[in-house]
Design a protein around this motif. Structure first.
Motif, PDB file in Angstrom:
ATOM      1  N   ARG A 191       0.858  -1.183   0.000  1.00 59.79           N
ATOM      2  CA  ARG A 191       0.000   0.000   0.000  1.00 59.79           C
ATOM      3  C   ARG A 191       0.896   1.236   0.000  1.00 59.79           C
ATOM      4  N   MET A 192       0.750   2.070  -0.997  1.00 55.67           N
ATOM      5  CA  MET A 192       1.523   3.314  -1.101  1.00 55.67           C
ATOM      6  C   MET A 192       0.753   4.413  -0.383  1.00 55.67           C
ATOM      7  N   THR A 193       1.339   4.920   0.713  1.00 53.43           N
ATOM      8  CA  THR A 193       0.665   5.937   1.517  1.00 53.43           C
ATOM      9  C   THR A 193       1.627   7.090   1.797  1.00 53.43           C
ATOM     10  N   ALA A 236       7.598  16.338  -4.732  1.00 45.86           N
ATOM     11  CA  ALA A 236       8.172  17.675  -4.586  1.00 45.86           C
ATOM     12  C   ALA A 236       7.454  18.460  -3.493  1.00 45.86           C
ATOM     13  N   GLY A 237       7.120  17.764  -2.402  1.00 46.79           N
ATOM     14  CA  GLY A 237       6.478  18.402  -1.268  1.00 46.79           C
ATOM     15  C   GLY A 237       4.969  18.514  -1.352  1.00 46.79           C
ATOM     16  N   VAL A 238       4.366  18.090  -2.465  1.00 49.67           N
ATOM     17  CA  VAL A 238       2.912  18.183  -2.637  1.00 49.67           C
ATOM     18  C   VAL A 238       2.288  16.829  -2.309  1.00 49.67           C
ATOM     19  N   PRO A 239       1.346  16.765  -1.353  1.00 50.96           N
ATOM     20  CA  PRO A 239       0.736  15.479  -0.996  1.00 50.96           C
ATOM     21  C   PRO A 239      -0.029  14.873  -2.176  1.00 50.96           C
ATOM     22  N   TYR A 240      -0.019  13.535  -2.205  1.00 48.40           N
ATOM     23  CA  TYR A 240      -0.721  12.811  -3.266  1.00 48.40           C
ATOM     24  C   TYR A 240      -1.504  11.674  -2.619  1.00 48.40           C
ATOM     25  N   PRO A 241      -2.696  11.339  -3.145  1.00 47.20           N
ATOM     26  CA  PRO A 241      -3.519  10.300  -2.508  1.00 47.20           C
ATOM     27  C   PRO A 241      -2.844   8.923  -2.507  1.00 47.20           C
ATOM     28  N   SER A 242      -3.232   8.117  -1.527  1.00 43.29           N
ATOM     29  CA  SER A 242      -2.721   6.757  -1.407  1.00 43.29           C
ATOM     30  C   SER A 242      -3.312   5.857  -2.488  1.00 43.29           C
ATOM     31  N   PHE A 243      -2.599   4.773  -2.798  1.00 40.41           N
ATOM     32  CA  PHE A 243      -3.115   3.777  -3.741  1.00 40.41           C
ATOM     33  C   PHE A 243      -2.407   2.450  -3.500  1.00 40.41           C
ATOM     34  N   GLU A 257       2.099  -2.454 -11.199  1.00 36.59           N
ATOM     35  CA  GLU A 257       0.644  -2.328 -11.304  1.00 36.59           C
ATOM     36  C   GLU A 257       0.163  -1.338 -10.241  1.00 36.59           C
ATOM     37  N   ALA A 258      -0.637  -0.370 -10.633  1.00 37.80           N
ATOM     38  CA  ALA A 258      -1.064   0.683  -9.703  1.00 37.80           C
ATOM     39  C   ALA A 258      -2.556   0.934  -9.858  1.00 37.80           C
ATOM     40  N   GLY A 259      -3.201   1.169  -8.719  1.00 35.91           N
ATOM     41  CA  GLY A 259      -4.625   1.472  -8.745  1.00 35.91           C
ATOM     42  C   GLY A 259      -4.948   2.907  -9.100  1.00 35.91           C
ATOM     43  N   ASP A 260      -3.936   3.723  -9.354  1.00 36.11           N
ATOM     44  CA  ASP A 260      -4.128   5.140  -9.688  1.00 36.11           C
ATOM     45  C   ASP A 260      -3.688   5.377 -11.126  1.00 36.11           C
ATOM     46  N   PRO A 261      -4.610   5.647 -12.060  1.00 32.27           N
ATOM     47  CA  PRO A 261      -4.226   5.798 -13.466  1.00 32.27           C
ATOM     48  C   PRO A 261      -3.394   7.042 -13.741  1.00 32.27           C
ATOM     49  N   VAL A 262      -3.610   8.122 -12.987  1.00 29.06           N
ATOM     50  CA  VAL A 262      -2.841   9.352 -13.209  1.00 29.06           C
ATOM     51  C   VAL A 262      -1.381   9.135 -12.804  1.00 29.06           C
ATOM     52  N   TRP A 280      -2.059   0.851 -15.254  1.00 31.86           N
ATOM     53  CA  TRP A 280      -3.271   1.029 -14.464  1.00 31.86           C
ATOM     54  C   TRP A 280      -3.936  -0.326 -14.273  1.00 31.86           C
ATOM     55  N   ALA A 281      -4.261  -0.650 -13.021  1.00 33.48           N
ATOM     56  CA  ALA A 281      -4.850  -1.947 -12.712  1.00 33.48           C
ATOM     57  C   ALA A 281      -5.981  -1.790 -11.705  1.00 33.48           C
ATOM     58  N   SER A 282      -6.960  -2.668 -11.810  1.00 34.16           N
ATOM     59  CA  SER A 282      -7.976  -2.812 -10.776  1.00 34.16           C
ATOM     60  C   SER A 282      -7.367  -3.673  -9.668  1.00 34.16           C
ATOM     61  N   MET A 283      -7.313  -3.128  -8.449  1.00 32.06           N
ATOM     62  CA  MET A 283      -6.590  -3.808  -7.382  1.00 32.06           C
ATOM     63  C   MET A 283      -7.467  -3.965  -6.144  1.00 32.06           C
ATOM     64  N   ARG A 284      -7.231  -5.067  -5.443  1.00 33.34           N
ATOM     65  CA  ARG A 284      -7.924  -5.345  -4.184  1.00 33.34           C
ATOM     66  C   ARG A 284      -6.895  -5.709  -3.123  1.00 33.34           C
ATOM     67  N   PHE A 285      -7.180  -5.278  -1.899  1.00 32.16           N
ATOM     68  CA  PHE A 285      -6.314  -5.558  -0.755  1.00 32.16           C
ATOM     69  C   PHE A 285      -7.191  -5.913   0.428  1.00 32.16           C
ATOM     70  N   ALA A 286      -6.718  -6.849   1.252  1.00 30.34           N
ATOM     71  CA  ALA A 286      -7.416  -7.180   2.492  1.00 30.34           C
ATOM     72  C   ALA A 286      -6.385  -7.560   3.542  1.00 30.34           C
ATOM     73  N   HIS A 287      -6.632  -7.131   4.768  1.00 30.07           N
ATOM     74  CA  HIS A 287      -5.800  -7.508   5.910  1.00 30.07           C
ATOM     75  C   HIS A 287      -6.757  -7.802   7.051  1.00 30.07           C
ATOM     76  N   ALA A 288      -6.935  -9.092   7.353  1.00 31.60           N
ATOM     77  CA  ALA A 288      -7.832  -9.537   8.415  1.00 31.60           C
ATOM     78  C   ALA A 288      -7.066 -10.499   9.312  1.00 31.60           C
ATOM     79  N   GLY A 289      -6.850 -10.091  10.568  1.00 35.48           N
ATOM     80  CA  GLY A 289      -6.066 -10.930  11.460  1.00 35.48           C
ATOM     81  C   GLY A 289      -4.652 -11.077  10.951  1.00 35.48           C
TER      82      GLY A 289
END
Length: 238
Positions: A58-60, A65-72, A96-101, A116-125
């Motif tokens: 997970r990219m967070t 260049a100091g400008v925040p960018y959304p996680s993906f 592969e990235a969930g953010d096309p831009v 650009w990819a459709s991505m799924r993540f899960a973390h349970a226990g």
């Protein structure tokens, strides 16, 4: 080798955090990966072998260049090389990235193989999973699925485990020359992990890699690290 960065990066153009990082690694022969490395980079043998890595994360906390960018979400396929100056680095074959831009901008700016990819993540226990499939029809709709069970922290990782995860540069061909891009992050807090699911639906083939007929030899997990990426430089011509 203790997993700590060998250098500082006085000037970085991006900072980011990588979280819930899953590392899968397969041994392979050097002649398999050598044709896929950029000019000036040779296979870097770890424990006597070349390796193929598939890494989900997970990219967070991303800043450009100091400008925040959304996680993906990201999943990459990578190889390991050494340049003529002896610098070890990562060579990405797929990102592969969930953010096309972000994917399109990274391809244009650094020629990184983002898609650009459709991505799924899960973390349970203690279970962590990633799944990805390319979105655009021309990209072949390739994808993978992987799921692991996270185990205990590793108090003393082996030299091979450190060499496959602690990489302080990436090598990338850029409109002709090969660039070395420095990378800095603290030593990983690695955990053992067990593979519960692995399915490759054409992603490895899209990277020019052969099918992987057996489970990965190394399965590791890291909860998080903070990364700085420095300014690129051309490889020396020697």
């Amino acid at each position: 080798m203790d997993g700590r960065p060998p250098h500082l990066i006085p000037c970085s153009f991006t900072g980011q955090s990588w979280r819930d990082v899953v590392f899968l690694h397969w041994r392979t022969e050097p002649e398999v990966v050598a044709p896929l490395l950029p000019p000036g980079v040779a296979p870097d043998l770890v424990d006597g072998s070349a390796w193929i890595g598939v890494i989900g994360l997970r990219m967070t906390a991303l800043s450009l260049a100091g400008v925040p960018y959304p996680s993906f979400l990201e999943l990459n396929v990578r190889l390991y090389g050494r340049d003529g100056d002896g610098q070890r680095g990562v060579v990405f074959r797929a990102m592969e990235a969930g953010d096309p831009v972000f994917a399109a901008a990274s391809r244009a700016a650094l020629r990184l193989p983002y898609a650009w990819a459709s991505m799924r993540f899960a973390h349970a226990g203690d279970r962590v999973s990633y799944a990805t499939r390319r979105v655009l029809p021309g990209a072949g709709r390739a994808g993978v699925r992987m799921r692991v069970r996270v185990g205990e922290p590793i108090p003393r990782p082996t030299s091979a485990e450190i060499a496959l995860t602690a990489r302080w540069a990436l090598h990338q061909r850029w409109y002709g020359p090969t660039l070395r891009v420095p990378v800095h992050h603290p030593a990983w807090l690695l955990h053992r992990a067990g593979l519960l699911e692995w399915h490759d639906d054409g992603l490895l083939a899209s990277c020019g890699l052969p099918p992987l007929p057996h489970p990965p030899e190394s399965v590791l997990y890291a909860p998080a690290t903070t990364v700085r990426i420095g300014l690129p430089s051309r490889l020396s011509s020697r």
